[in-house]
Design an enzyme around this catalytic site. Structure first.
Site, short mmCIF file in Angstrom:
data_model
loop_
_atom_site.label_atom_id
_atom_site.label_comp_id
_atom_site.label_asym_id
_atom_site.label_seq_id
_atom_site.Cartn_x
_atom_site.Cartn_y
_atom_site.Cartn_z
N ASP A 37 0.86 -1.18 0.00
CA ASP A 37 0.00 0.00 0.00
C ASP A 37 0.89 1.23 0.00
OD1 ASP A 37 -2.06 2.07 0.95
OD2 ASP A 37 -3.27 0.25 1.01
N TYR A 151 -14.89 6.90 -12.75
CA TYR A 151 -14.71 5.68 -11.96
C TYR A 151 -15.25 4.47 -12.73
CZ TYR A 151 -15.32 2.33 -8.13
OH TYR A 151 -15.29 1.20 -7.35
N LYS A 155 -13.30 1.03 -14.09
CA LYS A 155 -13.69 -0.32 -13.68
C LYS A 155 -14.20 -1.16 -14.84
CE LYS A 155 -12.54 -0.01 -9.36
NZ LYS A 155 -11.45 -0.85 -8.80
N THR A 186 -16.70 1.15 3.30
CA THR A 186 -15.26 1.43 3.33
C THR A 186 -15.05 2.94 3.18
OG1 THR A 186 -14.86 1.34 0.94
CG2 THR A 186 -14.84 -0.76 2.13
#
Length: 249
Positions: A37, A151, A155, A186
């Protein structure tokens, strides 16, 4: 799950959310997990909570050289790489006409180009051990999603890339699949559509989950672990929607 014990798995985005839950789930199943990360402290906290041996590396999913270096370093850790979980990603919501070049480029670089660069450099190592890749796409990669055009484009790209590589590498013994989460609790979607002015809410509500308000990261991690395991040995090129029925109609 069958076939995960002792496997070396690289999980990107491991500092939080789905990435952290995936690292935990794979370790619970006996995998040796590399937590990667750009948030090194978060990745270290994840690694410290795992039930098996782990390693931690910092990297930037939006930088091609960083992706290449991560794969090389990950491969050296145990001398092999069995599973690549491309989880790292960012969200983006807003009116299409207001998306600037920097925002568009960042979403494409991190969500799509990062998956390409990591997969490209991992494939020779995965081919050597008949390993597999699990990408994290999105429900927004399967259908159109208002106020998330950049976005969704990134994807949709992950979906297309996953299918293409699955076909290309099927005869070489490398499986390539993707999970397509819907709404997940999240940090990625914190604020979300509520922060956008002038939203036509019926366009947003058509994508609401049918069976639950929102998934938990562990729900997505369970699907990733399944696809990475030998339980899914005959599954490749699949887009597994984990979205509470969002894309069912």
């Amino acid at each position: 799950m069958k076939g995960l014990n002792g496997k070396v798995a690289l999980v990107t985005g491991a500092a939080s959310g789905i990435g952290r839950a995936t690292a935990v789930r794979l370790a619970t199943e006996g995998a040796l997990v590399i937590c990667a990360d750009r948030n090194l402290d978060g990745a270290m906290r994840t690694a410290g909570s795992l039930a098996t041996d782990s390693a931690v590396f910092a990297f930037d999913a939006g930088d091609a050289a960083s992706c290449e270096a991560l794969i090389a370093t990950a491969r050296k850790w145990r001398g092999r790489l069995d599973i690549l979980c491309n989880v790292a990603g960012i969200g983006g919501f807003g009116h299409t006409a207001q998306i600037d070049e920097a925002t568009w480029r960042q979403l494409i670089d991190i969500n799509l180009s990062g998956v390409f660069h990591l997969s490209k450099h991992a494939l020779p190592f995965l081919e050597a051990v008949k390993g597999n890749i699990v990408n994290v796409a999105s429900a927004a990669g399967l259908v159109g999603t208002a106020y998330a055009s950049a976005y969704a484009a990134s994807k949709h790209g992950v979906v297309g890339f996953t299918k293409a590589v699955a076909i290309e590498y099927a005869s070489r013994g490398v499986r390539v699949n993707a999970v397509c989460p819907g709404a997940v609790d999240t940090p990625l979607i914190a604020g979300g559509f509520n922060a956008i002015e002038g939203v036509e809410w019926p366009l947003v509500e058509r994508m609401s989950p049918k069976i639950a308000p929102m998934a938990e990261p562990g729900d997505i991690a369970a699907a990733i672990a399944f696809l990475a395991s030998e339980e899914a040995r005959f599954i490749t090129g699949a887009m597994l929607a984990v979205d509470g029925g969002q894309t069912a109609g």
